[in-house]
Every structure is written in structure tokens, then in C-alpha cells.
Scaffold this motif. Structure first.
Motif, PDB file in Angstrom:
ATOM      1  N   ALA A  52       0.839  -1.198   0.000  1.00 33.03           N
ATOM      2  CA  ALA A  52       0.000   0.000   0.000  1.00 33.03           C
ATOM      3  C   ALA A  52       0.872   1.245   0.000  1.00 33.03           C
ATOM      4  CB  ALA A  52      -0.920  -0.013   1.209  1.00 33.03           C
ATOM      5  N   VAL A  53       0.376   2.303  -0.644  1.00 34.07           N
ATOM      6  CA  VAL A  53       1.111   3.573  -0.711  1.00 34.07           C
ATOM      7  C   VAL A  53       0.155   4.747  -0.538  1.00 34.07           C
ATOM      8  CG1 VAL A  53       3.019   2.777  -2.173  1.00 34.07           C
ATOM      9  CG2 VAL A  53       0.939   3.600  -3.242  1.00 34.07           C
ATOM     10  N   GLY A  54       0.682   5.843  -0.049  1.00 32.75           N
ATOM     11  CA  GLY A  54       0.001   7.123  -0.065  1.00 32.75           C
ATOM     12  C   GLY A  54       0.483   7.875  -1.299  1.00 32.75           C
ATOM     13  N   ALA A  55      -0.320   8.800  -1.804  1.00 35.38           N
ATOM     14  CA  ALA A  55       0.055   9.494  -3.037  1.00 35.38           C
ATOM     15  C   ALA A  55      -0.313  10.970  -2.973  1.00 35.38           C
ATOM     16  CB  ALA A  55      -0.640   8.850  -4.231  1.00 35.38           C
ATOM     17  N   LEU A  56       0.528  11.781  -3.561  1.00 29.35           N
ATOM     18  CA  LEU A  56       0.286  13.207  -3.760  1.00 29.35           C
ATOM     19  C   LEU A  56       0.568  13.464  -5.226  1.00 29.35           C
ATOM     20  CD1 LEU A  56      -0.291  16.032  -2.632  1.00 29.35           C
ATOM     21  CD2 LEU A  56       2.146  16.228  -2.154  1.00 29.35           C
ATOM     22  N   GLY A  57      -0.419  14.002  -5.965  1.00 27.74           N
ATOM     23  CA  GLY A  57      -0.248  14.078  -7.405  1.00 27.74           C
ATOM     24  C   GLY A  57      -0.659  15.385  -8.044  1.00 27.74           C
ATOM     25  N   PHE A  58      -0.271  15.483  -9.312  1.00 29.55           N
ATOM     26  CA  PHE A  58      -0.594  16.616 -10.175  1.00 29.55           C
ATOM     27  C   PHE A  58      -1.160  16.031 -11.455  1.00 29.55           C
ATOM     28  CE2 PHE A  58       0.651  19.325 -13.743  1.00 29.55           C
ATOM     29  CZ  PHE A  58       0.073  20.513 -13.358  1.00 29.55           C
ATOM     30  N   SER A  59      -2.282  16.568 -11.932  1.00 32.45           N
ATOM     31  CA  SER A  59      -2.924  16.049 -13.138  1.00 32.45           C
ATOM     32  C   SER A  59      -3.178  17.162 -14.148  1.00 32.45           C
ATOM     33  CB  SER A  59      -4.263  15.387 -12.792  1.00 32.45           C
ATOM     34  OG  SER A  59      -4.056  14.283 -11.951  1.00 32.45           O
ATOM     35  N   TYR A  60      -3.127  16.780 -15.418  1.00 28.65           N
ATOM     36  CA  TYR A  60      -3.447  17.677 -16.524  1.00 28.65           C
ATOM     37  C   TYR A  60      -4.650  17.089 -17.256  1.00 28.65           C
ATOM     38  CZ  TYR A  60      -3.254  19.963 -21.053  1.00 28.65           C
ATOM     39  OH  TYR A  60      -3.592  20.648 -22.188  1.00 28.65           O
TER      40      TYR A  60
END
Length: 122
Positions: A52-60
Motif C-alpha cells: 500500500a502507498v500514499g500518493a500526492l499528485g498533479f494532473s493535466y
């Protein structure tokens, strides 16, 4: 309720003591509502596969009027790939994404030890 659960889960996963390096994911996503499909880049809480992972993202979002998004989420990282469920803070909608992730195996062999020093001169 879902938004708070996803954000809380991501913060717990990211803040937990970890023995792994930070991972990264590049992939595609779909944000429900008006945003639609997206290209996404995410920082993951681990680079270990099968966990399992936590995520912080940027989307276009190429097809949306609001072209950008920032999301926080949780997911599962496989060998060289990951699937993330997140909440986009700018689009104010849930997002599911999948893509390539840099992963390392838990049983990777350590590098060989350095050679011994040369003997002293006679």
C-alpha cells in the motif's frame, strides 16, 4: 465522507515511519464529474513493490475547462505499476489512476563488498 477518508488515509500512509524511499508514478487517470480523463504524475510514499502507498499528485486534463488538478490519495503498488484512488482538490471530485511506478524488490541483492586493501609494501 469519502473525501475525508481518502485524505486521512493518505496522510497516515505518508506520515508512517517508512524504511523505503519515495516512489513516483506516471500514468493516466479518470476524474469523475466534469473533468474526465487526465495525464497524471504522483509522488508515492514508498518505492517497494507489492504494498500500500500514499500518493500526492498533479494532473493535466486536456478535455476539461479547468486544465489542472492536485490530488491526495491511497493505492497499491505492484511490480513497476500502481493503482491509486484519490481526491482531486481543485476539481473537487474523486479520481482513479494507474500507470508506471519505479519500484524495488524487497529481496534485491545488496551490492558486493569493496575489495580488501592491498598488502603493505615489503
Amino acid at each position: 465522507m469519502i473525501k475525508k477518508s481518502i485524505i486521512l488515509g493518505a496522510l497516515v500512509a505518508i506520515s508512517s515511519p517508512a524504511q523505503a524511499d519515495i516512489g513516483a508514478m506516471v500514468g493516466i487517470g479518470y476524474t469523475f464529474g466534469d473533468a474526465g480523463p487526465a495525464l497524471t504524475l504522483k509522488a508515492l510514499s514508498s518505492d517497494k513493490k507489492d504494498g500500500a502507498v500514499g500518493a500526492l499528485g498533479f494532473s493535466y486534463y486536456p478535455l476539461s475547462q479547468n486544465k489542472f488538478g492536485v490530488d491526495v490519495g491511497i493505492g497499491y503498488q505492484f511490480d513497476k505499476s500502481a493503482v491509486i484512488l484519490s481526491w482531486d482538490l481543485l476539481q473537487k471530485a474523486p479520481q482513479i489512476s494507474a500507470g508506471w511506478a519505479n519500484t524495488k524488490s524487497d529481496n534485491a541483492t545488496p551490492p558486493p563488498p569493496p575489495p580488501p586493501p592491498p598488502p603493505p609494501p615489503p
